[in-house]
Design a protein around this motif. Structure first.
Motif, short mmCIF file in Angstrom:
data_model
loop_
_atom_site.label_atom_id
_atom_site.label_comp_id
_atom_site.label_asym_id
_atom_site.label_seq_id
_atom_site.Cartn_x
_atom_site.Cartn_y
_atom_site.Cartn_z
N THR A 41 -11.48 -45.79 73.54
CA THR A 41 -11.95 -44.53 74.12
C THR A 41 -12.57 -43.69 73.00
N ILE A 43 -14.42 -41.55 70.19
CA ILE A 43 -15.39 -41.85 69.14
C ILE A 43 -15.41 -43.35 68.83
N ARG A 64 -3.82 -49.30 71.80
CA ARG A 64 -2.46 -49.60 72.26
C ARG A 64 -2.37 -49.80 73.77
N ARG A 65 -3.07 -48.97 74.54
CA ARG A 65 -2.95 -49.08 76.01
C ARG A 65 -3.75 -50.28 76.49
N ASP A 91 -1.08 -52.00 68.10
CA ASP A 91 -0.72 -50.69 67.56
C ASP A 91 -0.86 -50.78 66.04
N VAL A 92 -1.94 -50.22 65.51
CA VAL A 92 -2.16 -50.35 64.07
C VAL A 92 -1.19 -49.50 63.24
N ASN A 118 -10.91 -45.78 62.51
CA ASN A 118 -11.20 -44.62 63.35
C ASN A 118 -9.94 -43.97 63.92
N TYR A 187 -2.29 -32.41 60.26
CA TYR A 187 -3.54 -33.17 60.44
C TYR A 187 -4.41 -33.01 59.19
N LYS A 191 -4.90 -36.27 56.82
CA LYS A 191 -6.26 -36.84 56.84
C LYS A 191 -6.92 -36.62 55.47
N ILE A 220 -16.57 -33.81 68.96
CA ILE A 220 -16.85 -34.67 70.11
C ILE A 220 -15.72 -34.47 71.13
N THR A 222 -13.17 -35.54 73.41
CA THR A 222 -12.47 -36.81 73.66
C THR A 222 -11.07 -36.48 74.20
N1 LIG Z 1 -13.03 -35.67 68.50
C1 LIG Z 1 -13.40 -34.89 67.52
O1 LIG Z 1 -14.04 -33.83 67.71
C2 LIG Z 1 -13.08 -35.25 66.10
C3 LIG Z 1 -13.43 -34.34 65.09
C4 LIG Z 1 -13.15 -34.68 63.78
C5 LIG Z 1 -12.59 -35.89 63.49
N2 LIG Z 1 -12.25 -36.76 64.48
C6 LIG Z 1 -11.67 -38.06 64.10
O2 LIG Z 1 -12.26 -39.08 64.87
C7 LIG Z 1 -11.34 -40.14 65.09
C8 LIG Z 1 -11.25 -40.46 66.56
O3 LIG Z 1 -10.96 -39.29 67.26
P1 LIG Z 1 -11.00 -39.20 68.85
O4 LIG Z 1 -11.23 -37.76 69.14
O5 LIG Z 1 -11.90 -40.21 69.42
O6 LIG Z 1 -9.47 -39.58 69.16
P2 LIG Z 1 -8.76 -39.94 70.55
O7 LIG Z 1 -9.48 -39.34 71.69
O8 LIG Z 1 -7.34 -39.57 70.34
O9 LIG Z 1 -8.92 -41.53 70.63
C9 LIG Z 1 -8.24 -42.32 69.73
C10 LIG Z 1 -8.38 -43.78 70.10
O10 LIG Z 1 -7.59 -44.50 69.16
C11 LIG Z 1 -6.64 -45.29 69.85
N3 LIG Z 1 -5.43 -45.29 69.04
C12 LIG Z 1 -4.64 -44.23 68.74
N4 LIG Z 1 -3.57 -44.64 68.03
C13 LIG Z 1 -3.70 -45.97 67.88
C14 LIG Z 1 -2.89 -46.95 67.27
N5 LIG Z 1 -1.72 -46.64 66.70
N6 LIG Z 1 -3.29 -48.25 67.30
C15 LIG Z 1 -4.46 -48.58 67.91
N7 LIG Z 1 -5.26 -47.69 68.52
C16 LIG Z 1 -4.88 -46.39 68.52
C17 LIG Z 1 -6.45 -44.63 71.21
O11 LIG Z 1 -6.09 -45.58 72.21
P3 LIG Z 1 -4.55 -45.86 72.56
O12 LIG Z 1 -3.91 -44.52 72.75
O13 LIG Z 1 -4.59 -46.68 73.81
O14 LIG Z 1 -4.00 -46.61 71.39
C18 LIG Z 1 -7.86 -44.10 71.47
O15 LIG Z 1 -8.65 -45.12 72.02
C19 LIG Z 1 -10.03 -39.69 64.44
O16 LIG Z 1 -9.95 -40.26 63.17
C20 LIG Z 1 -10.19 -38.19 64.33
O17 LIG Z 1 -9.46 -37.69 63.21
C21 LIG Z 1 -12.46 -36.46 65.78
#
Ligand SMILES: NC(=O)c1ccc[n+]([C@@H]2O[C@H](COP(=O)([O-])OP(=O)(O)OC[C@H]3O[C@@H](n4cnc5c(N)ncnc54)[C@H](OP(=O)(O)O)[C@@H]3O)[C@@H](O)[C@H]2O)c1
Length: 295
Positions: A41, A43, A64-65, A91-92, A118, A187, A191, A220, A222
Protein backbone atom coordinates in the motif's frame (compact mmCIF):
# COMPACT_ATOMS: atom_id res chain seq x y z
CA UNK A 1 2.02 23.17 7.85
CA UNK A 2 3.61 25.14 5.00
CA UNK A 3 6.66 25.72 7.19
CA UNK A 4 7.34 22.00 6.87
CA UNK A 5 8.17 22.49 3.19
CA UNK A 6 11.83 23.08 2.38
CA UNK A 7 12.33 24.43 -1.13
CA UNK A 8 15.99 23.89 -1.87
CA UNK A 9 15.44 24.09 -5.63
CA UNK A 10 13.40 26.81 -7.36
CA UNK A 11 11.12 24.17 -8.82
CA UNK A 12 9.21 22.16 -6.24
CA UNK A 13 7.54 19.18 -7.87
CA UNK A 14 4.26 17.74 -6.67
CA UNK A 15 4.03 14.80 -9.05
CA UNK A 16 6.27 12.86 -11.41
CA UNK A 17 7.98 14.96 -14.10
CA UNK A 18 9.81 14.07 -17.33
CA UNK A 19 13.36 13.49 -15.98
CA UNK A 20 12.17 10.98 -13.38
CA UNK A 21 9.41 9.36 -15.45
CA UNK A 22 9.89 5.59 -15.10
CA UNK A 23 9.32 4.94 -18.81
CA UNK A 24 12.22 7.22 -19.77
CA UNK A 25 14.59 4.82 -21.59
CA UNK A 26 17.64 5.99 -19.57
CA UNK A 27 15.91 4.86 -16.37
CA UNK A 28 15.13 1.38 -17.66
CA UNK A 29 15.36 -1.30 -14.98
CA UNK A 30 15.50 -4.14 -17.51
CA UNK A 31 17.52 -7.03 -16.13
CA UNK A 32 17.07 -5.89 -12.52
CA UNK A 33 15.38 -7.57 -9.58
CA UNK A 34 13.92 -5.05 -7.14
CA UNK A 35 12.91 -5.75 -3.54
CA UNK A 36 10.59 -3.29 -1.76
CA UNK A 37 9.66 -3.45 1.92
CA UNK A 38 6.06 -2.44 2.55
CA UNK A 39 5.06 -2.59 -1.10
CA UNK A 40 1.39 -3.47 -0.64
CA UNK A 41 0.00 0.00 0.00
CA UNK A 42 0.97 3.66 0.15
CA UNK A 43 4.31 4.91 -1.05
CA UNK A 44 5.81 1.42 -1.31
CA UNK A 45 3.05 0.32 -3.67
CA UNK A 46 3.63 3.31 -5.93
CA UNK A 47 7.38 2.69 -5.88
CA UNK A 48 6.67 -0.91 -6.96
CA UNK A 49 4.34 0.33 -9.70
CA UNK A 50 7.03 2.68 -10.98
CA UNK A 51 9.62 -0.13 -11.14
CA UNK A 52 7.08 -2.21 -13.10
CA UNK A 53 6.65 0.74 -15.48
CA UNK A 54 10.47 0.92 -15.76
CA UNK A 55 10.38 -2.70 -16.93
CA UNK A 56 12.38 -4.31 -14.14
CA UNK A 57 12.76 -8.06 -14.68
CA UNK A 58 11.25 -8.83 -11.32
CA UNK A 59 9.62 -6.77 -8.56
CA UNK A 60 9.24 -8.35 -5.13
CA UNK A 61 6.99 -6.67 -2.58
CA UNK A 62 6.81 -7.49 1.12
CA UNK A 63 4.00 -6.76 3.57
CA UNK A 64 2.49 -8.29 6.67
CA UNK A 65 -1.22 -8.39 5.78
CA UNK A 66 -1.61 -11.36 3.47
CA UNK A 67 -4.75 -10.03 1.72
CA UNK A 68 -3.16 -6.63 1.03
CA UNK A 69 0.14 -7.96 -0.28
CA UNK A 70 -1.68 -10.49 -2.48
CA UNK A 71 -4.06 -7.86 -3.90
CA UNK A 72 -1.15 -5.50 -4.59
CA UNK A 73 0.77 -8.27 -6.36
CA UNK A 74 -2.25 -9.00 -8.56
CA UNK A 75 -2.76 -5.31 -9.40
CA UNK A 76 0.93 -4.90 -10.30
CA UNK A 77 0.92 -8.08 -12.41
CA UNK A 78 -2.14 -6.81 -14.30
CA UNK A 79 -0.20 -3.67 -15.31
CA UNK A 80 3.06 -5.45 -16.04
CA UNK A 81 4.48 -5.71 -19.52
CA UNK A 82 6.83 -8.56 -18.82
CA UNK A 83 7.89 -7.78 -15.26
CA UNK A 84 7.50 -10.77 -12.96
CA UNK A 85 5.85 -9.74 -9.69
CA UNK A 86 6.26 -11.68 -6.45
CA UNK A 87 4.14 -10.66 -3.45
CA UNK A 88 5.54 -12.20 -0.29
CA UNK A 89 3.88 -11.95 3.12
CA UNK A 90 6.77 -11.07 5.43
CA UNK A 91 7.19 -9.03 8.60
CA UNK A 92 10.55 -7.36 8.08
CA UNK A 93 10.51 -6.34 11.74
CA UNK A 94 11.09 -9.98 12.62
CA UNK A 95 14.75 -10.99 12.54
CA UNK A 96 13.69 -14.61 11.98
CA UNK A 97 11.44 -13.71 9.04
CA UNK A 98 14.21 -11.63 7.47
CA UNK A 99 16.73 -14.47 7.84
CA UNK A 100 14.21 -16.87 6.26
CA UNK A 101 13.51 -14.48 3.41
CA UNK A 102 17.17 -14.09 2.43
CA UNK A 103 17.68 -17.84 2.93
CA UNK A 104 14.84 -18.40 0.48
CA UNK A 105 16.40 -15.98 -2.02
CA UNK A 106 19.76 -17.76 -1.74
CA UNK A 107 18.10 -21.17 -2.12
CA UNK A 108 16.18 -20.26 -5.25
CA UNK A 109 19.01 -18.22 -6.77
CA UNK A 110 17.23 -14.88 -6.51
CA UNK A 111 19.70 -11.98 -6.50
CA UNK A 112 18.51 -8.51 -5.53
CA UNK A 113 19.93 -5.58 -7.55
CA UNK A 114 17.85 -2.81 -6.02
CA UNK A 115 16.62 -2.68 -2.42
CA UNK A 116 14.03 -0.07 -1.49
CA UNK A 117 13.70 0.19 2.29
CA UNK A 118 10.32 1.83 2.56
CA UNK A 119 8.40 0.30 5.48
CA UNK A 120 8.80 2.22 8.73
CA UNK A 121 7.65 2.30 12.30
CA UNK A 122 5.84 5.61 12.64
CA UNK A 123 6.15 5.69 16.42
CA UNK A 124 3.70 6.93 18.97
CA UNK A 125 2.33 10.48 19.09
CA UNK A 126 3.38 11.16 22.68
CA UNK A 127 6.26 12.87 24.47
CA UNK A 128 9.27 10.60 24.94
CA UNK A 129 9.04 10.53 28.70
CA UNK A 130 5.37 9.54 28.54
CA UNK A 131 5.90 6.61 26.21
CA UNK A 132 9.02 5.37 27.99
CA UNK A 133 11.66 2.91 26.91
CA UNK A 134 9.43 0.18 25.46
CA UNK A 135 7.79 2.43 22.85
CA UNK A 136 10.99 4.22 21.94
CA UNK A 137 12.95 0.99 21.66
CA UNK A 138 10.33 -0.72 19.49
CA UNK A 139 10.68 2.11 17.03
CA UNK A 140 14.49 2.00 17.11
CA UNK A 141 14.35 -1.72 16.60
CA UNK A 142 12.44 -1.30 13.34
CA UNK A 143 13.84 1.96 12.00
CA UNK A 144 17.47 1.10 12.72
CA UNK A 145 18.06 -2.60 13.43
CA UNK A 146 15.71 -3.94 10.74
CA UNK A 147 17.01 -1.48 8.16
CA UNK A 148 20.60 -2.45 8.90
CA UNK A 149 19.78 -6.16 8.87
CA UNK A 150 18.24 -5.87 5.39
CA UNK A 151 21.12 -3.67 4.21
CA UNK A 152 23.86 -6.01 5.40
CA UNK A 153 22.22 -9.03 3.76
CA UNK A 154 21.68 -7.08 0.55
CA UNK A 155 25.23 -5.75 0.44
CA UNK A 156 26.83 -9.11 1.18
CA UNK A 157 25.19 -10.90 -1.75
CA UNK A 158 27.55 -11.84 -4.53
CA UNK A 159 26.08 -10.35 -7.69
CA UNK A 160 29.25 -10.95 -9.68
CA UNK A 161 32.16 -8.70 -10.55
CA UNK A 162 31.32 -5.17 -11.59
CA UNK A 163 27.60 -5.39 -10.80
CA UNK A 164 26.53 -2.39 -8.85
CA UNK A 165 23.85 -2.51 -6.16
CA UNK A 166 21.35 0.27 -5.50
CA UNK A 167 20.05 0.96 -2.01
CA UNK A 168 17.18 3.43 -1.64
CA UNK A 169 15.92 4.46 1.77
CA UNK A 170 12.57 6.19 2.06
CA UNK A 171 13.24 8.67 4.84
CA UNK A 172 11.20 11.67 5.97
CA UNK A 173 11.44 15.42 6.48
CA UNK A 174 10.85 14.59 10.16
CA UNK A 175 14.58 13.76 10.39
CA UNK A 176 15.35 17.48 10.34
CA UNK A 177 12.07 19.39 10.74
CA UNK A 178 12.07 18.67 14.47
CA UNK A 179 9.89 21.64 15.40
CA UNK A 180 7.10 20.74 12.98
CA UNK A 181 7.10 17.06 13.97
CA UNK A 182 7.57 17.70 17.69
CA UNK A 183 4.46 15.66 18.51
CA UNK A 184 6.16 12.55 17.04
CA UNK A 185 9.57 12.59 18.72
CA UNK A 186 10.16 8.85 18.42
CA UNK A 187 9.55 8.94 14.69
CA UNK A 188 11.99 11.85 14.19
CA UNK A 189 14.58 10.30 16.45
CA UNK A 190 14.57 6.79 15.03
CA UNK A 191 14.18 7.73 11.37
CA UNK A 192 17.04 10.19 11.89
CA UNK A 193 19.17 7.39 13.35
CA UNK A 194 18.22 5.17 10.39
CA UNK A 195 19.11 7.87 7.87
CA UNK A 196 22.43 8.54 9.61
CA UNK A 197 23.15 4.81 9.41
CA UNK A 198 22.85 5.01 5.62
CA UNK A 199 24.97 8.14 5.48
CA UNK A 200 27.74 6.29 7.31
CA UNK A 201 27.32 3.14 5.22
CA UNK A 202 27.70 5.31 2.11
CA UNK A 203 30.84 6.84 3.59
CA UNK A 204 32.41 3.34 3.71
CA UNK A 205 31.16 1.96 0.42
CA UNK A 206 31.81 3.66 -2.90
CA UNK A 207 28.81 4.20 -5.20
CA UNK A 208 30.42 1.93 -7.80
CA UNK A 209 29.74 -0.96 -5.38
CA UNK A 210 26.51 0.18 -3.76
CA UNK A 211 24.85 3.50 -4.51
CA UNK A 212 22.95 4.81 -1.50
CA UNK A 213 20.19 7.42 -1.76
CA UNK A 214 18.14 8.61 1.22
CA UNK A 215 15.08 10.69 0.41
CA UNK A 216 11.97 12.33 1.84
CA UNK A 217 9.07 11.26 -0.41
CA UNK A 218 6.94 14.38 -0.07
CA UNK A 219 3.63 14.48 1.79
CA UNK A 220 1.56 11.59 0.47
CA UNK A 221 -1.90 10.67 1.78
CA UNK A 222 -1.58 7.03 2.85
CA UNK A 223 -2.86 4.73 5.58
CA UNK A 224 -0.16 6.22 7.84
CA UNK A 225 -1.75 9.68 7.60
CA UNK A 226 -5.25 8.25 7.85
CA UNK A 227 -4.28 6.55 11.12
CA UNK A 228 -3.48 10.05 12.41
CA UNK A 229 -6.93 11.27 11.31
CA UNK A 230 -5.76 13.05 8.15
CA UNK A 231 -7.95 13.40 5.08
CA UNK A 232 -7.47 14.67 1.54
CA UNK A 233 -8.20 18.18 2.82
CA UNK A 234 -5.63 18.14 5.65
CA UNK A 235 -2.58 19.09 3.54
CA UNK A 236 -1.61 20.05 0.00
CA UNK A 237 -0.58 16.43 -0.65
CA UNK A 238 1.93 15.42 -3.29
CA UNK A 239 1.01 12.75 -5.83
CA UNK A 240 2.43 9.26 -5.10
CA UNK A 241 3.85 9.13 -8.64
CA UNK A 242 6.51 11.58 -7.33
CA UNK A 243 8.29 9.24 -4.86
CA UNK A 244 7.64 6.36 -7.28
CA UNK A 245 9.48 8.04 -10.15
CA UNK A 246 12.12 9.44 -7.83
CA UNK A 247 12.95 5.96 -6.48
CA UNK A 248 13.43 4.62 -10.01
CA UNK A 249 15.66 7.56 -10.94
CA UNK A 250 17.63 7.04 -7.69
CA UNK A 251 18.30 3.46 -8.81
CA UNK A 252 20.24 4.61 -11.88
CA UNK A 253 23.77 5.98 -12.40
CA UNK A 254 22.20 9.43 -12.96
CA UNK A 255 21.72 9.72 -9.19
CA UNK A 256 25.30 8.83 -8.28
CA UNK A 257 26.05 12.47 -7.44
CA UNK A 258 23.76 12.24 -4.39
CA UNK A 259 25.31 9.04 -3.00
CA UNK A 260 25.10 9.29 0.81
CA UNK A 261 23.16 12.58 0.82
CA UNK A 262 19.65 13.29 2.08
CA UNK A 263 17.31 14.88 -0.44
CA UNK A 264 13.61 15.58 -0.96
CA UNK A 265 11.76 13.97 -3.89
CA UNK A 266 10.03 17.30 -4.68
CA UNK A 267 13.40 18.97 -5.40
CA UNK A 268 14.22 19.21 -9.09
CA UNK A 269 17.01 16.76 -9.87
CA UNK A 270 18.40 18.82 -12.76
CA UNK A 271 18.68 21.88 -10.53
CA UNK A 272 20.36 19.74 -7.87
CA UNK A 273 22.90 18.48 -10.36
CA UNK A 274 23.68 21.76 -12.12
CA UNK A 275 24.57 25.30 -11.10
CA UNK A 276 25.31 26.39 -7.55
CA UNK A 277 23.79 23.30 -5.91
CA UNK A 278 25.72 20.90 -8.13
CA UNK A 279 28.93 22.81 -7.42
CA UNK A 280 28.29 22.69 -3.69
CA UNK A 281 27.54 18.96 -3.81
CA UNK A 282 30.89 18.40 -5.52
CA UNK A 283 32.92 20.65 -3.25
CA UNK A 284 31.28 20.27 0.15
CA UNK A 285 31.28 16.72 1.46
CA UNK A 286 28.97 17.79 4.32
CA UNK A 287 26.31 19.39 2.16
CA UNK A 288 22.93 17.60 2.59
CA UNK A 289 24.34 15.39 5.30
CA UNK A 290 23.54 15.02 8.99
CA UNK A 291 25.87 17.10 11.08
CA UNK A 292 25.94 19.56 13.95
CA UNK A 293 24.89 23.08 12.96
CA UNK A 294 27.32 25.83 13.69
CA UNK A 295 30.61 23.97 13.78
N1 LIG B 1 3.11 9.35 3.75
C1 LIG B 1 3.88 10.40 3.91
O1 LIG B 1 3.45 11.57 3.75
C2 LIG B 1 5.31 10.24 4.31
C3 LIG B 1 6.06 11.39 4.55
C4 LIG B 1 7.39 11.25 4.90
C5 LIG B 1 7.96 10.01 4.94
N2 LIG B 1 7.21 8.89 4.70
C6 LIG B 1 7.89 7.59 4.74
O2 LIG B 1 7.46 6.80 3.66
C7 LIG B 1 7.47 5.43 3.99
C8 LIG B 1 6.14 4.79 3.68
O3 LIG B 1 5.13 5.53 4.29
P1 LIG B 1 3.58 5.30 4.02
O4 LIG B 1 2.94 6.59 4.36
O5 LIG B 1 3.36 4.70 2.69
O6 LIG B 1 3.27 4.22 5.16
P2 LIG B 1 1.99 3.29 5.39
O7 LIG B 1 0.79 3.90 4.80
O8 LIG B 1 1.99 3.02 6.86
O9 LIG B 1 2.35 1.97 4.58
C9 LIG B 1 3.38 1.17 5.01
C10 LIG B 1 3.42 -0.11 4.21
O10 LIG B 1 4.46 -0.90 4.78
C11 LIG B 1 3.94 -2.15 5.18
N3 LIG B 1 4.64 -2.54 6.40
C12 LIG B 1 4.60 -1.91 7.60
N4 LIG B 1 5.31 -2.59 8.51
C13 LIG B 1 5.82 -3.66 7.87
C14 LIG B 1 6.61 -4.75 8.28
N5 LIG B 1 7.00 -4.88 9.56
N6 LIG B 1 6.96 -5.70 7.38
C15 LIG B 1 6.54 -5.59 6.09
N7 LIG B 1 5.77 -4.59 5.64
C16 LIG B 1 5.40 -3.63 6.53
C17 LIG B 1 2.45 -1.95 5.38
O11 LIG B 1 1.71 -3.15 5.12
P3 LIG B 1 1.35 -4.16 6.32
O12 LIG B 1 0.77 -3.32 7.41
O13 LIG B 1 0.37 -5.11 5.71
O14 LIG B 1 2.64 -4.81 6.70
C18 LIG B 1 2.15 -0.92 4.30
O15 LIG B 1 1.95 -1.56 3.07
C19 LIG B 1 7.88 5.36 5.46
O16 LIG B 1 9.25 5.09 5.52
C20 LIG B 1 7.60 6.76 5.97
O17 LIG B 1 8.49 7.10 7.03
C21 LIG B 1 5.90 8.98 4.41
Amino acid sequence: MDSFIKKLTKTYHRSVYPVITPTRPELSQAGKTVLITGGSTGIGYHVAKSFVQAKADKVIILGRRVDKVKAAGEALSAESQGTKVAAIPCDVGSATAVAELWGRFAGEGTRIDVLVLNAANTGIVKPLMEQGLAGVWESYDFNVRTQFDMTERFYKQDLGAGIKKYLIHVSTGAVHNFDVTAAMPTYSMTKHAGALTFQLVAQEIPPEDMQVVVFHPGAILTEAGERLGMTKDSLPWEDPSLPGGFAVWAATPEAEFIHGRFVWAPWDVDELKAGELGKRLKEDQNFLKFNVNGI
